[in-house]
Design an enzyme around this catalytic site. Structure first.
Site, mmCIF file in Angstrom:
data_model
loop_
_atom_site.group_PDB
_atom_site.id
_atom_site.type_symbol
_atom_site.label_atom_id
_atom_site.label_comp_id
_atom_site.label_asym_id
_atom_site.label_seq_id
_atom_site.Cartn_x
_atom_site.Cartn_y
_atom_site.Cartn_z
ATOM 1 N N GLU A 1 3.919 -7.827 16.945
ATOM 2 C CA GLU A 1 4.469 -8.657 15.882
ATOM 3 C C GLU A 1 5.374 -9.688 16.530
ATOM 4 O O GLU A 1 6.234 -9.342 17.349
ATOM 5 C CB GLU A 1 5.254 -7.840 14.862
ATOM 6 C CG GLU A 1 5.714 -8.704 13.681
ATOM 7 C CD GLU A 1 6.605 -7.968 12.697
ATOM 8 O OE1 GLU A 1 6.439 -8.182 11.489
ATOM 9 O OE2 GLU A 1 7.491 -7.212 13.139
ATOM 10 N N ASP B 1 16.942 -10.747 8.875
ATOM 11 C CA ASP B 1 17.292 -10.242 10.200
ATOM 12 C C ASP B 1 18.789 -10.063 10.347
ATOM 13 O O ASP B 1 19.592 -10.854 9.839
ATOM 14 C CB ASP B 1 16.779 -11.206 11.279
ATOM 15 C CG ASP B 1 15.278 -11.106 11.455
ATOM 16 O OD1 ASP B 1 14.829 -10.090 11.993
ATOM 17 O OD2 ASP B 1 14.553 -12.035 11.038
ATOM 18 N N TYR C 1 4.207 -3.356 5.153
ATOM 19 C CA TYR C 1 5.414 -3.175 5.959
ATOM 20 C C TYR C 1 6.427 -2.412 5.105
ATOM 21 O O TYR C 1 6.914 -2.919 4.100
ATOM 22 C CB TYR C 1 5.954 -4.542 6.354
ATOM 23 C CG TYR C 1 6.959 -4.566 7.476
ATOM 24 C CD1 TYR C 1 8.035 -3.685 7.530
ATOM 25 C CD2 TYR C 1 6.848 -5.501 8.498
ATOM 26 C CE1 TYR C 1 8.951 -3.725 8.556
ATOM 27 C CE2 TYR C 1 7.760 -5.560 9.542
ATOM 28 C CZ TYR C 1 8.816 -4.672 9.551
ATOM 29 O OH TYR C 1 9.733 -4.720 10.576
#
Length: 263
Positions: free
Chosen positions: A43, A54, A168
């Site tokens: 990824e 993030d 995910y």
């Protein structure tokens, strides 16, 4: 990705790297070394100025990449180089939607030509993704939906059904970042999702030890993603990137041993 999940039903290991961290040359060397050490897929993150999903570690990695001169076009070049070196490797992208929106349809075409297999856009809600999904479909790029810890089960099942690469599954609330343990609630969540669907899932956000990977695999996830830990190794060894690369390679090999694969 579909072929990967068909041939390897579980114990799939996926490292994550920000493209261009800390610069193009070093980044490529580290990524190739991790793949050669035994990664099942990769990824890759395109650096972005406002990476809201993030944590501080990956934010700083994107700042370093941008400071080194990385942009959308150079990232596409790097993906194409990785594809040339590893023709059968599944390649997924963490790509903030603003970058795709600015690139337009030509951007999707370039990504497909570079060899991208799947894309997750962490900042794009499913209900707002119709144009995005249409372009993914047009250019044969897999869709990766994200399931949060508080996503209701009916919606989670819908997101699994709408994922054409994999889904995910976030290991916890908040942003990416190294965590010392895998919370029991994460394992319970994975087990519940596995009971609800047979479609492939990959768990990420906070996985930082080979034993974490084993726990998540044993709970029912086909794959795990490790990213922030690798980013922290790069950040801690900016003056000795060979040391960072060696530590990353050792981690990948240790994970392979954990999953019972000789290297």
């Amino acid at each position: 990705f579909q072929k990967l999940f068909q041939t390897k039903q579980n114990n799939i290991f996926v490292p994550f790297f920000t493209l261009g961290d800390p610069n193009r040359k070093a980044s490529m060397e580290i990524i190739k070394a991790a793949i050669e050490a035994g990664a099942d897929a990769i990824e890759l993150g395109f650096p972005f100025s406002d990476p809201i999903a993030d944590g501080p570690t990956n934010q700083r990695s994107m700042e370093r990449a941008l400071a080194s001169g990385m942009n959308f076009a150079i990232c596409v070049e790097m993906v194409a180089e990785i594809r040339d070196c590893f023709p059968d490797l599944p390649i997924g992208l963490l790509l903030y939607y603003n970058l795709l929106f600015r690139a337009g349809e030509a951007g999707y075409k370039k990504l497909a030509q570079a060899g991208v297999d799947g894309i997750v856009s962490a900042d794009l809600p499913f209900e707002e993704a119709y144009a995005h999904q249409a372009l993914l479909d047009k250019y044969g790029i897999g869709s990766v939906q994200m399931v949060a810890p508080n996503t209701a089960l009916p919606r989670a099942k819908m997101l699994f059904d709408r994922s054409s690469a994999f889904t995910y599954v976030l290991s916890g609330f908040g942003t990416t970042g190294v965590k010392k343990t895998v919370h029991p609630q994460t394992l319970s969540r994975v087990k519940a999702l596995r009971e609800a669907t047979a479609k492939p899932m990959v768990v990420g956000f906070g996985i930082s030890k080979p034993e974490h990977a084993r726990m998540v695999w044993d709970a029912g996830s086909e794959g795990v993603i490790v990213g922030s830990y690798f980013t922290s190794l790069i950040e801690d060894n900016l003056n000795n990137l060979d040391k960072a690369k060696e530590a990353i390679v050792d981690f990948v090999k240790e994970v392979k041993k954990t999953k019972g694969v000789s290297v």
